[in-house]
Write a protein that holds these residues in place. Structure first.
Motif, PDB file in Angstrom:
ATOM      1  N   ASP A 106       0.866  -1.165   0.046  1.00 41.38           N
ATOM      2  CA  ASP A 106      -0.108   0.022  -0.080  1.00 41.38           C
ATOM      3  C   ASP A 106       0.906   1.305   0.049  1.00 41.38           C
ATOM      4  N   ALA A 107       1.582   1.340  -1.107  1.00 44.23           N
ATOM      5  CA  ALA A 107       2.639   2.341  -1.309  1.00 44.23           C
ATOM      6  C   ALA A 107       2.644   2.767  -2.681  1.00 44.23           C
ATOM      7  N   SER A 108       3.463   3.875  -3.277  1.00 38.35           N
ATOM      8  CA  SER A 108       3.587   4.392  -4.590  1.00 38.35           C
ATOM      9  C   SER A 108       5.152   4.590  -4.605  1.00 38.35           C
ATOM     10  N   SER A 109       5.453   4.702  -5.871  1.00 44.37           N
ATOM     11  CA  SER A 109       6.944   4.715  -6.243  1.00 44.37           C
ATOM     12  C   SER A 109       6.995   5.393  -7.778  1.00 44.37           C
ATOM     13  N   ILE A 110       7.804   6.417  -8.026  1.00 49.56           N
ATOM     14  CA  ILE A 110       8.081   6.686  -9.492  1.00 49.56           C
ATOM     15  C   ILE A 110       8.619   5.818 -10.225  1.00 49.56           C
ATOM     16  N   CYS A 111       9.228   4.335  -9.664  1.00 48.40           N
ATOM     17  CA  CYS A 111       9.644   3.377 -10.263  1.00 48.40           C
ATOM     18  C   CYS A 111       8.733   2.587 -11.178  1.00 48.40           C
ATOM     19  N   VAL A 112       7.656   2.383 -10.672  1.00 41.59           N
ATOM     20  CA  VAL A 112       6.646   1.401 -10.941  1.00 41.59           C
ATOM     21  C   VAL A 112       5.160   1.922 -11.036  1.00 41.59           C
ATOM     22  N   LYS A 113       4.134   1.418 -11.903  1.00 45.53           N
ATOM     23  CA  LYS A 113       3.080   1.710 -11.972  1.00 45.53           C
ATOM     24  C   LYS A 113       2.349   0.915 -10.957  1.00 45.53           C
ATOM     25  N   HIS A 114       2.584  -0.192 -10.815  1.00 43.71           N
ATOM     26  CA  HIS A 114       1.838  -1.120 -10.015  1.00 43.71           C
ATOM     27  C   HIS A 114       2.900  -1.494  -8.653  1.00 43.71           C
ATOM     28  N   SER A 115       2.228  -1.847  -7.792  1.00 40.01           N
ATOM     29  CA  SER A 115       3.517  -2.071  -6.500  1.00 40.01           C
ATOM     30  C   SER A 115       3.230  -3.350  -6.086  1.00 40.01           C
ATOM     31  N   GLY A 116       2.406  -4.214  -6.776  1.00 47.79           N
ATOM     32  CA  GLY A 116       2.357  -5.771  -6.327  1.00 47.79           C
ATOM     33  C   GLY A 116       3.425  -6.527  -6.583  1.00 47.79           C
ATOM     34  N   TRP A 117       3.710  -7.723  -5.881  1.00 48.02           N
ATOM     35  CA  TRP A 117       4.806  -8.454  -5.885  1.00 48.02           C
ATOM     36  C   TRP A 117       4.828  -9.200  -7.348  1.00 48.02           C
ATOM     37  N   MET A 118       5.993  -9.577  -7.655  1.00 47.51           N
ATOM     38  CA  MET A 118       6.095 -10.383  -8.938  1.00 47.51           C
ATOM     39  C   MET A 118       7.464 -10.788  -8.962  1.00 47.51           C
ATOM     40  N   LEU A 119       7.529 -12.254  -9.391  1.00 51.07           N
ATOM     41  CA  LEU A 119       8.865 -12.966  -9.481  1.00 51.07           C
ATOM     42  C   LEU A 119       9.581 -12.279 -10.559  1.00 51.07           C
ATOM     43  N   THR A 120      10.989 -12.235 -10.182  1.00 52.32           N
ATOM     44  CA  THR A 120      11.903 -11.753 -11.520  1.00 52.32           C
ATOM     45  C   THR A 120      13.174 -12.697 -11.351  1.00 52.32           C
ATOM     46  N   PHE A 121      13.925 -12.606 -12.425  1.00 57.04           N
ATOM     47  CA  PHE A 121      14.960 -13.494 -12.563  1.00 57.04           C
ATOM     48  C   PHE A 121      16.451 -12.575 -12.734  1.00 57.04           C
ATOM     49  N   ASP A 122      17.324 -12.869 -11.973  1.00 58.05           N
ATOM     50  CA  ASP A 122      18.704 -11.990 -12.137  1.00 58.05           C
ATOM     51  C   ASP A 122      19.758 -12.886 -12.753  1.00 58.05           C
ATOM     52  N   GLU A 123      19.942 -12.425 -14.093  1.00 56.73           N
ATOM     53  CA  GLU A 123      20.740 -13.343 -14.782  1.00 56.73           C
ATOM     54  C   GLU A 123      22.108 -13.339 -14.276  1.00 56.73           C
ATOM     55  N   ALA A 124      22.678 -11.952 -13.482  1.00 56.82           N
ATOM     56  CA  ALA A 124      23.964 -12.157 -13.105  1.00 56.82           C
ATOM     57  C   ALA A 124      24.419 -13.104 -12.004  1.00 56.82           C
ATOM     58  N   THR A 125      23.241 -13.360 -11.063  1.00 58.43           N
ATOM     59  CA  THR A 125      23.324 -14.379 -10.053  1.00 58.43           C
ATOM     60  C   THR A 125      22.467 -15.604 -10.098  1.00 58.43           C
ATOM     61  N   ASN A 127      19.770 -15.824  -9.328  1.00 59.96           N
ATOM     62  CA  ASN A 127      18.780 -15.970  -8.308  1.00 59.96           C
ATOM     63  C   ASN A 127      17.259 -15.367  -8.791  1.00 59.96           C
ATOM     64  N   ARG A 128      16.325 -15.787  -8.039  1.00 58.11           N
ATOM     65  CA  ARG A 128      15.024 -15.378  -8.508  1.00 58.11           C
ATOM     66  C   ARG A 128      14.258 -14.648  -7.442  1.00 58.11           C
ATOM     67  N   TYR A 129      14.520 -13.252  -7.843  1.00 59.63           N
ATOM     68  CA  TYR A 129      14.089 -12.329  -6.504  1.00 59.63           C
ATOM     69  C   TYR A 129      12.542 -12.053  -6.605  1.00 59.63           C
ATOM     70  N   VAL A 130      11.964 -11.488  -5.593  1.00 62.70           N
ATOM     71  CA  VAL A 130      10.580 -10.846  -5.412  1.00 62.70           C
ATOM     72  C   VAL A 130      10.940  -9.265  -5.802  1.00 62.70           C
ATOM     73  N   GLY A 131      10.287  -8.961  -6.959  1.00 66.10           N
ATOM     74  CA  GLY A 131      10.487  -7.686  -7.490  1.00 66.10           C
ATOM     75  C   GLY A 131       9.051  -7.025  -7.359  1.00 66.10           C
ATOM     76  N   ILE A 132       9.125  -5.594  -7.549  1.00 65.00           N
ATOM     77  CA  ILE A 132       7.821  -4.944  -7.668  1.00 65.00           C
ATOM     78  C   ILE A 132       7.261  -4.495  -8.925  1.00 65.00           C
ATOM     79  N   GLY A 133       6.157  -4.560  -9.184  1.00 64.89           N
ATOM     80  CA  GLY A 133       5.595  -4.287 -10.602  1.00 64.89           C
ATOM     81  C   GLY A 133       4.414  -4.911 -11.019  1.00 64.89           C
ATOM     82  N   GLY A 134       3.995  -6.012 -10.106  1.00 62.54           N
ATOM     83  CA  GLY A 134       2.842  -7.064 -10.535  1.00 62.54           C
ATOM     84  C   GLY A 134       1.415  -6.164 -10.296  1.00 62.54           C
ATOM     85  N   SER A 135       0.713  -6.495 -11.091  1.00 60.36           N
ATOM     86  CA  SER A 135      -0.616  -5.923 -11.401  1.00 60.36           C
ATOM     87  C   SER A 135      -1.769  -7.007 -10.453  1.00 60.36           C
TER      88      SER A 135
END
Length: 205
Positions: A106-125, A127-135
């Motif tokens: 329940d917060a907003s940011s200029i980085c994303v339109k949606h503040s829902g959790w979404m699973l992301t993949f980091d190619e460098a490591t 690892n699968r991180y929980v990112g922000i941006g899910g609708s």
């Protein structure tokens, strides 16, 4: 047995069955630390069961810029940012255990339109991180990364773990996993999938 005694026995039985129904309804819903079922659109803090290794949850960048990821507050006394929960079944007001659910800050940011959790993949490591941006809503292949499951942990009555294993796309191949913590070089605790689930509790905001 007299008529009055018979009626009293029926009344007691009905009350007992009614109480069992209420207990069963509660057991299928996620409960906050006061024993109340979590309700859709209400705000809650997600706090770790074991204190001393970070506080509640917040949104942080990994490299001081966008995008944002789910992380624990540095100070364990902090409850973090409040969250809302939206189960796959929009008709449900209470949040069920083991159902695909959108988890949203329940917060907003200029980085994303949606503040829902979404699973992301980091190619460098790798690892699968929980990112922000899910609708919210629209379960299907296109929104697969936005759905998480809240399940009972074995520690106690109000303790839970989060996992990623959505059932909204039966034809999809999914790598399931529990949501745990990855510790960065600077000590920042980012959430992602590993074999050490973060056990949490829910506190009404």
């Amino acid at each position: 047995m007299t008529r009055c005694t018979h009626l009293s026995a029926i009344t007691i039985l009905l009350l007992f069955l009614s109480s069992l129904t209420k207990i069963n309804a509660k057991s299928t819903s996620i409960l906050d630390i006061n024993g109340h079922p979590l309700e859709k659109k209400s705000k809650y803090f997600m706090i770790p069961l074991i204190r001393g290794h970070g506080g509640g949850l917040t949104m942080l960048p990994m490299n001081k810029t966008c995008p944002l990821y789910v992380a624990q507050e540095t100070h364990e006394i902090s409850f973090g940012l409040p969250l809302k929960f939206y189960p796959k079944d929009p008709k449900r007001n209470k949040i069920p255990v083991d159902m695909d659910t959108n988890i949203v800050f329940d917060a907003s940011s200029i980085c994303v339109k949606h503040s829902g959790w979404m699973l992301t993949f980091d190619e460098a490591t790798g690892n699968r991180y929980v990112g922000i941006g899910g609708s919210i809503g629209n379960p299907g292949m296109e929104t697969l990364s936005n759905w998480f499951v809240i399940s009972k942990a074995e520690n106690g009555m109000y303790d839970y773990k989060i996992s990623f294993c959505p059932a909204i796309c039966p034809a999809c191949t999914i790598m399931c996993g529990d949501v745990g913590v990855f510790i960065g070089e600077d000590g920042t605790r980012f959430l992602g999938l590993n074999d050490r689930p973060l056990v949490v509790m829910f506190k009404k905001a």
